[in-house]
Design an enzyme around this catalytic site. Structure first.
Site, mmCIF file in Angstrom:
data_model
loop_
_atom_site.group_PDB
_atom_site.id
_atom_site.type_symbol
_atom_site.label_atom_id
_atom_site.label_comp_id
_atom_site.label_asym_id
_atom_site.label_seq_id
_atom_site.Cartn_x
_atom_site.Cartn_y
_atom_site.Cartn_z
ATOM 1 N N ASP A 45 0.702 -1.246 0.530
ATOM 2 C CA ASP A 45 -0.065 0.140 -0.098
ATOM 3 C C ASP A 45 0.703 1.262 0.050
ATOM 4 O OD1 ASP A 45 0.720 0.102 2.673
ATOM 5 O OD2 ASP A 45 -1.117 -1.074 3.150
ATOM 6 N N LYS A 67 -4.286 3.845 -1.635
ATOM 7 C CA LYS A 67 -4.751 5.107 -2.191
ATOM 8 C C LYS A 67 -4.373 6.163 -2.956
ATOM 9 C CE LYS A 67 -7.392 6.685 1.722
ATOM 10 N NZ LYS A 67 -6.904 7.664 2.707
ATOM 11 N N MET A 181 -0.486 9.357 12.807
ATOM 12 C CA MET A 181 -1.640 9.768 12.352
ATOM 13 C C MET A 181 -2.698 10.868 13.303
ATOM 14 S SD MET A 181 -3.097 6.070 11.091
ATOM 15 C CE MET A 181 -3.342 4.810 12.894
HETATM 16 N N1 SAH Z 1 2.933 0.333 11.010
HETATM 17 C C1 SAH Z 1 3.322 1.849 10.607
HETATM 18 C C2 SAH Z 1 2.642 2.568 11.106
HETATM 19 C C3 SAH Z 1 1.565 2.942 9.746
HETATM 20 S S1 SAH Z 1 -0.036 4.265 10.511
HETATM 21 C C4 SAH Z 1 4.791 2.138 11.719
HETATM 22 O O1 SAH Z 1 4.501 0.714 11.742
HETATM 23 O O2 SAH Z 1 5.277 2.700 10.761
HETATM 24 C C5 SAH Z 1 0.887 5.422 9.640
HETATM 25 C C6 SAH Z 1 0.817 7.103 10.048
HETATM 26 O O3 SAH Z 1 2.439 6.140 10.626
HETATM 27 C C7 SAH Z 1 1.738 8.213 9.510
HETATM 28 O O4 SAH Z 1 0.121 8.933 9.740
HETATM 29 C C8 SAH Z 1 1.915 8.580 10.176
HETATM 30 O O5 SAH Z 1 2.184 8.801 11.292
HETATM 31 C C9 SAH Z 1 3.151 7.678 9.785
HETATM 32 N N2 SAH Z 1 4.090 7.423 9.337
HETATM 33 C C10 SAH Z 1 5.262 6.391 8.718
HETATM 34 N N3 SAH Z 1 6.033 6.809 7.789
HETATM 35 C C11 SAH Z 1 6.692 7.598 8.289
HETATM 36 C C12 SAH Z 1 7.362 8.413 7.362
HETATM 37 N N4 SAH Z 1 8.488 8.187 7.070
HETATM 38 N N5 SAH Z 1 7.773 9.570 8.728
HETATM 39 C C13 SAH Z 1 7.064 9.916 9.409
HETATM 40 N N6 SAH Z 1 5.268 9.338 10.069
HETATM 41 C C14 SAH Z 1 5.212 8.529 9.240
#
Ligand code: SAH
Length: 510
Positions: A45, A67, A181
C-alpha cells in the site's frame, strides 16, 4: 490439524505479513528482504514508497491496495479476501506494510481470515516510523534523564469522530509521547494535553516523511504545536513527538551532515550493476530509487563466441578487450562452459575503465591496459599503439557496441578484430515509476553511466518532457547523449562512480 495441533497446509500457499520499514529502503529487515525476494504475489500500500519497488521480485504479481488519485482504497475486507484467495491458489504471498505491520497497521485483522481457513502465515516485524522517524531527527524516544518510557498513540478519529484519548492520564505518565496519524487532529492533541496538565513549554517536534530524502523536522513546544504545523505546512505522513527528549533534536541531529542528505537519485543502471552505486549513494545520505531501464540478455551458445573461445584457448589472440562489467560477466559465463580462465594465459587484456577492471579482478585477473580516459575512442586509440602487424583482437561485448573503438583500432593497419556480440541490451520501463512526476522534483536527479542508459531511459519513458530531467552523467559520451534529448546535464570529472557521486553532490547544491 495433525496430532501436535500443527496445521498441515499441503498444496496451499502461505502469507508473510512483512514490515517494510519507515521509508528509507535499507531499513527493511534482512528477513523481510529475503521473503520478499521469494514472493509470487506482493500486496502493498501507499506507505511502501518508490525505492522499495526495486526490491520487488521479478515476475511476481504486484497488487497495489492503497489510495491513489481517483481511486478508492481497497476495503479492509477486500484485502483480507485477496490474501486468502491468493494463498488458496498455492501462492507465496507477501503482504508488505509500512513500518511495523502490527503497529496501527491492521495486521491482526488481516490474519483472522487466514486463521479461519487454516492458511499458514508468518509475521516479519518492521522498523516502525514511531521510533525511526524520531531517530532520524536525532530524538531518542527515551532518555534516563527525562522519562521512564514512551507511549505511542494514534491521533486517528474513531468512527464516531472522537479521539477517545485520556489526555490527563497520558500527561501524568511523564513519558515521551509519539502520535501517529495525528496531523489532522493536532489541535485536539495539543489542547487535550494542555488541559490534561502538561506544560506549554514542553519540547515538541513534528517529523514529516521521516527517514526519506524529503524528511523535515519542525521543532517547537507544546503550546505552539498547531501553529508550527500550520505555518510550516506540515503534511502526513508525520509523527508528532512531545516530551523533553524532543528538545535533544538540535544537539543530536545527524542527517544534515551527510553530503547527499535530501537528495533523491534515480539510478538507471541494469539491475546487476546498480547495487554498488546505490549503496554508495545511500551511505552518503541520498535516497535512491533503482529504476533499471536497461537489461542485459546474454546471447547464449553463439557459434561465433564458441569459435573465438577455441581460438583463444589455442593462444591465437593477442588481446581481449572488455568494454563493460556486463561484458566481462557474460563472457566468463560462456567461457566456463567449454574452457576456463587458463584459455586467457597467452593473451593480454584491455579494459575500458575501473568498473570493468573490478569485475575482472573478481575472476583473479588484472588488466594489462586501461586508457587514460575511460571511453571507447580513447581505448581504441591507445590500444592501437600497442598493436603489431598481424595481431588478433577479441572484443566480446554488447550487440550495440560503440563503433569509435573499432574505428580507432582499425587505424593500426593490418590487425584482425573479432567484435563479437555476446549480449543484447533491452530497454524497459518500470510500471510503478512515474518518471515525469518524480523527476519534476527539484531534488531528484537521474544518474546515467552510459549512453545506452540514456537511450534506455528515453525509450522507456518516451512521453515525458525530457528537458525536465536533471541528468548527472559519467562521461562525455553519456552527457552528449543526454544533451540530445535536451536534458540538463552535469558531467563527472572522471569516469568513476565516486566522481559521479561527487558531481551529484555539486549538482544538488545548485
Ligand atoms: N505501521 C506503521 C504505521 C501506520 S499508521 C509504522 O509502524 O510505521 C500511518 C502513520 O504512520 C502515518 O500517519 C504517520 O503518522 C506514520 N508514518 C508512517 N511513515 C512515516 C514516515 N516516514 N515519517 C513519519 N511518519 C510516518
Amino acid at each position: 490439524m495433525n496430532d501436535n495441533n500443527v496445521c498441515v497446509n499441503k498444496g496451499k500457499g502461505k502469507v508473510w505479513l512483512v514490515g517494510a520499514g519507515p521509508g528509507e529502503v535499507s531499513l527493511i529487515t534482512l528477513k523481510g528482504r529475503e521473503v520478499l525476494a521469494d514472493a509470487d504475489v506482493v500486496v502493498y500500500d501507499a506507505l511502501v514508497r518508490g525505492g522499495m519497488m526495486s526490491l520487488m521480485p521479478e515476475g511476481a504479481e504486484l497488487i497495489y491496495v492503497g489510495k491513489r488519485a481517483g481511486n478508492h482504497t481497497m476495503k479492509q475486507e477486500e484485502i483480507n479476501a485477496l490474501l486468502l484467495e491468493k494463498a488458496l491458489e498455492g501462492k507465496k504471498v507477501v503482504r508488505l506494510k509500512g513500518g511495523d505491520p502490527f503497529l496501527f497497521g491492521r495486521g491482526g485483522e488481516e490474519l483472522e481470515l487466514l486463521v479461519q481457513n487454516g492458511i499458514d502465515f508468518e509475521i516479519v516485524p518492521g522498523v516502525t516510523s514511531a521510533f525511526a522517524a524520531p531517530a532520524y531527527a536525532g530524538i531518542p524516544v527515551t532518555h534516563r534523564d527525562f522519562c521512564r518510557g514512551v507511549s505511542v498513540i494514534t491521533g486517528h478519529r474513531r468512527s464516531n469522530g472522537a479521539l477517545d484519548i485520556n489526555f490527563k492520564a497520558l500527561a501524568e505518565t511523564g513519558n515521551t509521547l509519539v502520535f501517529l496519524m495525528g496531523m489532522s487532529t493536532i489541535d485536539i492533541i495539543m489542547n487535550g494535553l494542555l488541559s490534561g496538565g502538561m506544560d506549554g513549554d514542553t519540547p515538541a517536534a513534528i517529523v514529516e516523511k521521516g527517514t526519506t530524502s524529503s524528511q523535515r523536522v519542525l521543532i517547537t513546544d507544546l503550546a505552539h504545536l498547531e501553529e508550527t504545523a500550520k505555518t510550516g505546512h506540515a503534511e502526513a505522513p508525520a509523527v508528532i513527538v512531545i516530551g523533553n527528549t524532543a528538545g535533544l533534536a538540535e544537539r543530536l541531529k545527524w542527517r544534515d551532515s551527510l553530503p547527499l542528505n535530501g537528495v533523491r537519485a534515480v539510478v538507471t543502471r541494469p539491475k546487476e550493476l546498480s547495487s554498488g552505486l546505490a549503496s554508495m549513494l545511500r551511505k552518503k545520505g541520498a535516497e535512491v530509487i533503482e529504476v533499471p531501464v536497461i537489461g542485459i540478455e546474454p546471447i547464449y551458445d553463439s557459434d561465433r563466441l564458441k569459435d573465438a573461445i577455441r581460438i583463444l584457448a589455442e593462444g591465437r589472440y593477442n588481446w581481449i578487450v572488455f568494454t563493460s562489467p556486463s561484458g566481462v560477466r557474460v563472457f566468463f559465463d560462456e567461457l566456463m562452459k567449454t574452457a576456463d580462465v587458463r584459455a586467457l594465459a597467452g593473451c593480454r587484456i584491455a579494459v575500458i575503465g575501473k568498473g570493468t577492471e573490478a569485475e575482472l579482478a573478481k575472476r583473479g585477473l588484472h588488466s594489462d591496459m586501461i586508457p587514460s580516459k575511460y571511453d571507447g575512442r580513447t581505448l581504441g586509440a591507445e590500444l592501437s599503439r600497442l598493436l603489431r602487424t598481424g595481431d588478433r583482437v577479441l572484443i566480446p561485448r554488447a550487440s550495440i557496441g560503440n563503433k569509435a573503438l573499432n574505428e580507432e583500432l582499425s587505424k593500426s593497419g593490418d590487425v584482425i578484430i573479432d567484435d563479437i556480440a555476446t549480449y543484447d541490451t533491452v530497454y524497459h520501463a518500470a510500471e510503478w515509476f512515474d518518471a515525469s512526476k518524480e523527476l519534476a522534483d527539484p531534488k531528484t536527479f537521474a544518474l546515467f553511466t552510459s549512453a545506452s542508459g540514456v537511450r534506455g531511459f528515453v525509450s522507456a519513458y518516451p512521453d515525458m518532457d525530457h528537458s525536465a530531467v536533471k541528468a548527472v552523467c559519467i562521461g562525455a559520451m553519456t552527457a552528449a547523449e543526454a544533451e540530445k534529448y535536451g536534458m540538463r546535464v552535469w558531467i563527472s570529472e572522471e569516469a568513476t562512480l565516486t566522481s559521479l557521486a561527487d558531481r551529484l553532490m555539486q549538482a544538488s547544491k545548485g
